[in-house]
Design a protein around this motif. Structure first.
Motif, PDB file in Angstrom:
ATOM      1  N   VAL A  28       0.821  -1.215   0.000  1.00  0.00           N
ATOM      2  CA  VAL A  28       0.000   0.000   0.000  1.00  0.00           C
ATOM      3  C   VAL A  28       0.853   1.262   0.000  1.00  0.00           C
ATOM      4  CG1 VAL A  28      -1.933  -1.143   1.136  1.00  0.00           C
ATOM      5  CG2 VAL A  28      -0.183  -0.003   2.524  1.00  0.00           C
ATOM      6  N   ARG A  47      -0.162   4.441  -1.924  1.00  0.00           N
ATOM      7  CA  ARG A  47      -1.472   4.141  -2.511  1.00  0.00           C
ATOM      8  C   ARG A  47      -2.572   4.868  -1.736  1.00  0.00           C
ATOM      9  NH1 ARG A  47      -0.726   1.001  -7.296  1.00  0.00           N
ATOM     10  NH2 ARG A  47       0.837  -0.599  -6.885  1.00  0.00           N
ATOM     11  N   TRP A  92      -7.280   2.271  -3.758  1.00  0.00           N
ATOM     12  CA  TRP A  92      -6.590   0.987  -3.819  1.00  0.00           C
ATOM     13  C   TRP A  92      -7.158  -0.008  -2.811  1.00  0.00           C
ATOM     14  CZ3 TRP A  92      -3.434  -1.515  -6.964  1.00  0.00           C
ATOM     15  CH2 TRP A  92      -2.641  -2.559  -6.480  1.00  0.00           C
TER      16      TRP A  92
END
Length: 404
Positions: free
Chosen positions: A7, A10, A71
């Protein structure tokens, strides 16, 4: 299937601002995510993170369009129906989503994770969620890794590197968690004579151990040869742990070894250790600084002798701690008296601190040389000169408390 989502950098949306949401937000930030919290209200933790600009907080109810282009979504409100609704919106948009109140309604679950350098261990429940059980298993596995009880050496090749690890004053359980973990990654260990050398007994037989230790009158491996060993093994693609007593940068020549690696274009890292200069006095009930008694401390090497800065400290009541100073003790005592120190100034000599051979010898500036001779004091030892070395200051209180 257990997957790991990267992540970092993101966009992640967290619906909710309470305690559960705050835990998720902290984990996301630690992983480098860009986090937006959507909630009409939030707890202190989320509020403070938003005030510092660490996250973006939209003070309203979550809407379907909030999940467009993100995301990952985390449904962590106090209302299970709202969380379920967020999960459905995410599913419609093919967005990864974690429902904090229902592990069966979403496409993802958050693993209980412990991180150990470049290794992460995650544990999840495959049946009904059981967070307490999962956390217990994670912590047990993590403890094994942090204690160096698992062989962490890489199987696939990588670029060689050197890590200087401070092993602490001598007891094996005083090495840092990070130091113990990195020791478990070692292909080669280049070790000193002092420090937590008992850790070497637990290494796999396939780990090459090179002893370059020295004593006051015996230096079998010169420093330039130690530097060459580190560079040579790292160039072979190996992880080389330079296990040093105390802290690598406190009279440990760690700087010279780092420079040698840098000049050879070898990746090098330093893991600090607990220096005996501070730990040995602490375990003997001697606080190097204490309010109303000593506000400053000077750490020096016996090899350097009583330099001008040391002389000034001795004359002004500053705590002076001398490493590798048994042979130089008479010179330090003479300097203290020349600088006007009170002859009754307490002195403590701490031999083989934290080991089974530990011994503490007390005296004063006027008589410590004689007492040390009568007691046959030997290195390794730490010498403390100053009012804080008064035996009654804290030692009596600590003596009544058994060590773990």
């Amino acid at each position: 299937m257990l997957l790991s989502l990267d992540v970092a950098d993101r966009e992640v949306v967290v619906a909710g601002g309470g305690a559960v949401a705050a835990r998720r937000v902290r984990a996301l930030l630690d992983s480098g995510a860009r986090v937006t919290v959507i909630s009409p209200e939030a707890g202190d933790d989320v509020t403070r993170l938003a005030s510092h600009g660490d996250i973006r907080w939209e003070r309203r109810r979550v809407r379907p369009e909030d999940l467009d282009g993100v995301w990952l979504a985390i449904a962590a409100t106090d209302d299970p129906d709202v969380n379920l609704m967020v999960a459905r919106w995410a599913s419609d948009r093919r967005v990864w989503c974690v429902n904090s109140s229902d592990g069966f309604s979403t496409s993802a679950r958050v693993a209980a994770v412990s991180r150990h350098g470049d290794l992460a261990v995650g544990v999840v429940s495959e049946g009904a969620p059981d967070p307490s059980r999962v956390a217990r298993v994670r912590d047990s596995l993590g403890a094994l890794l942090d204690e160096g009880q698992v062989d962490l050496r890489r199987v696939r090749g990588r670029r060689g590197r050197v890590v200087l690890v401070g092993s602490g004053p001598g007891s094996s359980d005083l090495i840092t968690v990070r130091g113990a973990r990195l020791l478990a990654e070692a292909d080669v260990v280049v070790t000193d004579r002092l420090g937590a050398t008992g850790l070497l007994a637990a290494l796999p037989e396939t780990v090459e151990v090179i002893n370059v230790g020295k004593s006051p009158d015996n230096h079998p491996v010169p420093q330039h040869e130690i530097n060459d060993i580190l560079v040579d093994r790292a160039r072979k693609g190996l992880t080389v742990i330079r296990l040093k007593g105390g802290d690598p940068f406190v009279f440990g020549r760690g700087g010279e070894e780092v420079h040698a690696c840098v000049e050879a274009d070898i990746p090098v890292e330093v893991v600090p250790g607990i220096t005996s200069a501070l730990s040995a006095p602490a375990l003997a009930g001697i606080p190097p600084t204490q309010r109303g008694i000593a506000a400053s401390v000077l750490i020096t090497s016996g090899h350097a002798g009583p330099e001008p800065a040391v002389r000034a400290a001795l004359g002004h009541g500053v705590t002076v701690i001398v490493l590798m100073g048994v042979a130089a003790l008479p010179a330090f005592v003479e300097a203290a008296l020349e600088e006007g120190a009170d002859p009754s100034t307490p002195v403590a000599i701490l031999e083989s601190a934290t080991t089974a051979r530990e011994r503490v010898t007390h005296g004063t500036v006027s008589d410590i040389v004689r007492i040390a001779g009568e007691m046959a004091v030997k290195p390794p030892a730490v010498i403390v000169i100053g009012k804080v070395a008064e035996p009654e200051l804290l030692a009596s209180a600590l003596a009544a408390t058994p060590r773990p």
